[in-house]
Write an enzyme that holds these catalytic residues in place. Sequence first.
Site, short mmCIF file in Angstrom:
data_model
loop_
_atom_site.label_atom_id
_atom_site.label_comp_id
_atom_site.label_asym_id
_atom_site.label_seq_id
_atom_site.Cartn_x
_atom_site.Cartn_y
_atom_site.Cartn_z
N GLY A 42 -5.45 3.24 -24.09
CA GLY A 42 -6.69 2.73 -24.65
C GLY A 42 -7.89 3.39 -24.00
O GLY A 42 -7.84 4.55 -23.59
N CYS A 43 -8.98 2.66 -23.90
CA CYS A 43 -10.23 3.18 -23.34
C CYS A 43 -10.02 3.78 -21.96
O CYS A 43 -9.54 3.11 -21.05
CB CYS A 43 -11.24 2.05 -23.27
SG CYS A 43 -12.70 2.43 -22.29
N PHE A 44 -10.38 5.04 -21.78
CA PHE A 44 -10.13 5.68 -20.48
C PHE A 44 -11.02 5.12 -19.38
O PHE A 44 -10.68 5.21 -18.21
CB PHE A 44 -10.20 7.20 -20.53
CG PHE A 44 -11.35 7.85 -21.25
CD1 PHE A 44 -12.59 7.24 -21.39
CD2 PHE A 44 -11.20 9.14 -21.76
CE1 PHE A 44 -13.65 7.87 -22.03
CE2 PHE A 44 -12.25 9.79 -22.41
CZ PHE A 44 -13.48 9.14 -22.54
#
Length: 213
Positions: A42-44
């Site tokens: 997902g979101c890094f």
Amino acid sequence: MNLVCEIPGANLAIARGEFPNPERDIDPASSNAEQRAVLAGGCFWCVEAVFKELDGVLAVTSGYSGDGAHNADYKTVCSGSTNHAEVVSIRFDPQRISFGQLLRVFFSVAHDPTQLNRQGEDRGRQYRSAIFTLDESQREVADAYIHQLDAAGVFNAPIVTEVVALEAFHEAEAYHQNYAELHPEQGYIAAVALPKVAKLRQKFAGKLKGAKA
């Protein structure tokens, strides 16, 4: 990115403190040199924030993997028109933390590996769960651990994490690096990244930087 994202672990069938160790791992005696793992969850911003806390992790860099250099930029990747995933490249000391232990944190705290092409309200292939392996040993450990977790019923749904060979890692724009630490007040970070870090500190206190042996 959306400001509302489900906290990972909703599909956990066990307590995080009981999350199993990998039965198969890479022998630290096989190399004294630093190693690297490339993970997508997902979101890094959120994944980076978790792994930066771990003892033995030397550096974490946010970036993109899964497609070419020509479209490895944030705007294009977020459009969903590429095959890139948001990833983190983790440099680590195998004498202090193993690849298998990184995967244990990856599956139990960093994200929910049962969500296909999404993490909460972040939807699209760019937010998929994936392990980009650098060699055959990493692939074998990753495949074995996924099989182990599924067979043990650790989650209430099957793991959908892809295990694929890394072709290239493209470093993300400078403003994405160390984002959670630099912007703790940002809505997404406060709602999603910081609760993950709090869970890590609670459940993996002995594996954090500065922890007493």
